[in-house]
Enzyme design. Structure first.
Site, PDB file in Angstrom:
ATOM      1  CB  CYS A 179      -1.557   8.349   8.669  1.00  0.00           C
ATOM      2  SG  CYS A 179      -3.160   8.709   7.987  1.00  0.00           S
TER       3      CYS A 179
ATOM      4  NE  ARG B 195       3.777   4.959   7.766  1.00  0.00           N
ATOM      5  CZ  ARG B 195       3.657   4.130   8.801  1.00  0.00           C
ATOM      6  NH1 ARG B 195       4.660   3.344   9.112  1.00  0.00           N
ATOM      7  NH2 ARG B 195       2.561   4.079   9.511  1.00  0.00           N
TER       8      ARG B 195
ATOM      9  CD1 TRP C 235      -3.174   6.489   1.673  1.00  0.00           C
ATOM     10  CD2 TRP C 235      -4.775   5.651   2.982  1.00  0.00           C
ATOM     11  NE1 TRP C 235      -3.820   5.500   0.971  1.00  0.00           N
ATOM     12  CE2 TRP C 235      -4.800   4.970   1.746  1.00  0.00           C
ATOM     13  CE3 TRP C 235      -5.697   5.287   3.968  1.00  0.00           C
ATOM     14  CZ2 TRP C 235      -5.701   3.955   1.463  1.00  0.00           C
ATOM     15  CZ3 TRP C 235      -6.600   4.281   3.681  1.00  0.00           C
ATOM     16  CH2 TRP C 235      -6.597   3.633   2.442  1.00  0.00           C
TER      17      TRP C 235
ATOM     18  CG  ASN D 171      -0.623   7.553  11.948  1.00  0.00           C
ATOM     19  OD1 ASN D 171      -0.663   8.656  11.432  1.00  0.00           O
ATOM     20  ND2 ASN D 171       0.448   6.793  11.973  1.00  0.00           N
ATOM     21  N   GLY D 172      -4.867   6.463  11.978  1.00  0.00           N
ATOM     22  CA  GLY D 172      -5.895   5.491  12.348  1.00  0.00           C
ATOM     23  C   GLY D 172      -7.283   6.050  12.191  1.00  0.00           C
TER      24      GLY D 172
ATOM     25  CD  GLU E  51       1.525 -10.216  -6.520  1.00  0.00           C
ATOM     26  OE1 GLU E  51       0.466 -10.268  -5.863  1.00  0.00           O
ATOM     27  OE2 GLU E  51       2.349  -9.292  -6.400  1.00  0.00           O
TER      28      GLU E  51
ATOM     29  CE  LYS F  97       2.653  -5.844  -7.281  1.00  0.00           C
ATOM     30  NZ  LYS F  97       2.403  -6.780  -6.275  1.00  0.00           N
TER      31      LYS F  97
ATOM     32  CD  GLU G 154      -0.616  -3.317  -5.810  1.00  0.00           C
ATOM     33  OE1 GLU G 154       0.152  -4.184  -6.252  1.00  0.00           O
ATOM     34  OE2 GLU G 154      -0.515  -2.855  -4.670  1.00  0.00           O
TER      35      GLU G 154
ATOM     36  CG  HIS H  62     -17.261 -23.017 -15.229  1.00  0.00           C
ATOM     37  ND1 HIS H  62     -18.194 -23.979 -15.525  1.00  0.00           N
ATOM     38  CD2 HIS H  62     -16.070 -23.671 -15.163  1.00  0.00           C
ATOM     39  CE1 HIS H  62     -17.616 -25.160 -15.612  1.00  0.00           C
ATOM     40  NE2 HIS H  62     -16.317 -24.994 -15.394  1.00  0.00           N
TER      41      HIS H  62
ATOM     42  CE  LYS I  83       6.407  -1.712   0.443  1.00  0.00           C
ATOM     43  NZ  LYS I  83       6.179  -2.621  -0.699  1.00  0.00           N
TER      44      LYS I  83
END
Ligand code: M6R
Length: 609
Positions: free
Chosen positions: A2, A27, A75, A100-101, A482, A486, A489, A505, A604
């Site tokens: 947000c 963001r 968000w 926000n939050g 990573e 990626k 995402e 395993h 973000k």
């Protein structure tokens, strides 16, 4: 995550508010909205689901004009992505609020507000906040006092801004968690969640502290702390450029940022090396004292930054520094056996990740030799809260998927390992050798970028896939992690990474001719072990996609595709092998047609836990 913007101007505020929202888009968000107090003193609101461009379109159809207003990118946390859930929320047609939050005790408050006869139009926790401020106004409190009284009743972590139709030249904002900045010019005042939104009007800003309530009335702004005492907060000057980010020749910011990596790493190194040595003051004035007291390192981070930490553990342990690496959201709630002489290192491109901030606070509470953050945003909370800071200097990263900040953070962490190696008996020859390799990073990254066309061809094989496995060994296992992150995402393909030796395993059961298996294969001490693991995949009919050193001996066949990465020293290999995996996920996402720069559900800057 947000974003809040607000303004008390002496001309129309709508342009600033909309541009502010655009500048907070990176963001991550799923809906947007604005409230303006018009010239008749009425609240006018516009809200849309989707991009800020949708809101802009709505405002073009029905413009809002007025000198005071608040705006928000949401968000979703409580309640779905719908227009009624988008902010600002309005109570009684007179009071509008953005937040926000997360407000944790919203259920209890909602119940009481129901009983007080207040109606709800959304499923959000924020609507409870605007109602609560309204109830305090009803009792005769002034707007700022009503906000302060409300904050005392809320549990959680939030930042908010509120305007009242009866006071068209006034805005009240408050912080209890996520960052909120105040900017002023000679006769106007502004608030925003981050500096990007303020830059079109000012570079000077103040950071509200937790518990602060700020009362904006044009040029006159009054900040009071949680006890109601007037306080002043340091006026800072941003070093960021006010230019809005420009794509140039690239299709997406992610692609641009991948290609900026040679320059980003060169900027990260600028002024950090002298001759054959790492300059310790790159980490801050107190670095030498804190490094002298460091016996072990505890790295704390989330997501991609956590992967940078996992790579750094290999470097630090190589030079004899014990190191643990923790996911911040786990660390913050665990009991710890604290060890004397611990340097806590947080890694965060944004510097605002709520879990990392809380984990740092927890680590400091336990007692540490010092704290260091590796970060890309000088004005961020983690930089302010840490004893030392290594700034990566790679410029704003707009794509939600971290790329250049990851390679630059790894570069900074390699410098840290070298600085600590001196205290572990490694001689200057060792440092000189690694520094020499570090200086080759920009050119080696450039060379890896030259693989893009071949990787775009390789990506075709992933267009119809639902799953993928990523393998690596040693310091390249985190690079495989990573790579998998990626791909998840930005292409929404389910991808998992394994240390290649772990395959047998369990995960080997997943392998058949439909399972693409990606592996990074530098020519290091583990190459023969890795090759055996890859044979296990081939024997089960798996398809291999390899990024390998030419000397690795890995050769193409019907079921094995090999792209060669130019030979690099093992000290810097993890940084270089990152690039082909970034490019692979980018080109798969292009084939999938996803929103590369703003992948669904992601943000973000993750300012809630
Ligand atoms: O700002 P931070 O580096 O603290 O962010 C941590 C994670 O949220 C972040 O790395 C996330 O995993 C990215 N989307 C990765 O591309």
């Amino acid at each position: 995550m947000c974003g809040i913007v607000g303004a008390v101007r002496n001309s129309d505020a709508s342009g600033f508010l909309l541009e502010g929202l655009r500048r907070l888009e990176y963001r991550g968000y799923d809906s947007a909205g604005v409230v303006i107090i018009n010239q008749d003193g009425d609240l006018e609101r516009a809200r849309t689901v989707g991009k800020v461009a949708e809101l802009e379109h709505a405002l073009n159809q029905a413009p809002l004009m007025g000198m005071t207003g608040i705006a928000h990118t949401r968000w979703a946390t409580h309640g779905g992505v719908t227009e009624p859930n988008a902010h600002p929320h309005i109570c009684n047609g007179t009071l509008a609020l953005v937040c926000n939050g997360i407000v944790e005790n919203h259920e209890t408050l909602r119940q009481k507000q129901h009983e007080a006869g207040l109606a709800f139009t959304s499923q959000t926790d924020t609507e409870v906040v605007v109602h609560q401020v309204y109830l305090h106004l009803q009792k005769g409190l002034d707007l700022a006092d009503a906000v302060r009284a409300t904050m005392k009743e809320l549990e959680g972590s939030f930042a908010l801004a509120v305007v009242h139709a009866g006071e068209p030249d006034r805005l009240v904002a408050a912080r209890q968690g996520p960052p909120l900045l105040l900017g002023r010019t000679d006769d106007e005042s502004f608030i925003a969640s981050d500096i990007n939104a303020l830059l079109p009007v000012t570079r000077q800003y103040q950071v509200l502290e937790n518990g602060d309530v700020v009362d904006l009335r044009g040029a006159n702004c009054l900040i009071k702390d949680r006890t109601g005492v007037v306080v002043d907060r340091l006026v800072r000057t941003s070093s960021q450029s006010g230019d809005s980010a420009d794509l140039g020749e690239y299709r997406h910011f992610m692609q641009k940022e991948i290609h900026e990596q040679p320059r980003a790493v060169a900027d990260t190194l600028e002024g950090r090396l002298r001759g054959d040595q790492v300059l310790e003051d790159s980490f801050g004035r107190e670095a030498t004292r804190i490094f002298d007291a460091t016996r072990q390192v505890c790295i704390i981070a989330c997501g991609t930054s956590y992967h940078a930490g996992l790579v750094a553990r290999h470097w630090l342990e190589y030079v004899g520094v014990p190191c643990e690496v923790e996911v911040a959201s786990e660390y913050r709630y665990r009991r710890h056996a604290s060890r004397e002489g611990t340097l806590v290192v947080t890694i965060s491109q944004s510097g605002e990740t709520a879990d990392t901030l809380a984990a740092l606070e927890e680590a400091k509470r336990q007692g540490v030799a010092g704290s260091l953050v590796v970060c890309n945003v000088p004005e961020s909370s983690l930089v302010r809260e840490s004893d030392l800071a290594f700034m990566t200097h790679c410029g704003p990263e707009i794509g939600v998927a971290s790329t250049k900040t990851f390679v630059s953070a790894m570069t900074g962490l390699l410098l840290l390992a070298l600085a600590l190696s001196r205290r572990r008996g490694f001689d200057s020859g060792f440092e000189a050798h690694v520094v020499h390799q570090i200086r080759t990073l920009p050119a080696a990254l450039e060379s890896a970028l030259g693989m893009e066309t071949a990787i775009a061809n390789m990506a075709q094989a992933f267009g119809d896939k639902q799953n993928a496995l990523f393998l690596g060994r040693g310091a390249h296992f985190p690079i495989a992690m990573e790579g998998a992150l990626k791909l998840k995402e930005i292409s929404y393909i389910h991808a998992e990474a394994y240390a290649a030796g772990e395959l047998k395993h369990g995960p080997l059961a997943l392998v058949d001719e439909r399972m693409p298996v990606v592996a990074v294969a530098p020519n290091d001490l583990l190459i023969e072990k890795l090759k055996s693991n890859l044979e296990e995949v081939r024997a089960r009919g798996g398809r291999l996609y390899l990024f390998a050193d030419p000397a690795s001996g890995l050769i193409e066949s019907e079921d094995v595709q090999v792209l060669h990465v130019a030979p690099v020293d093992s000290a810097i290999a993890p940084i270089i092998y990152t690039v082909p995996l970034q490019l692979l996920s980018y080109h798969v996402a292009l084939i999938k047609g996803t929103d590369v720069d703003k992948p669904r559900n992601l943000a973000k800057s993750v300012t809630v836990e």
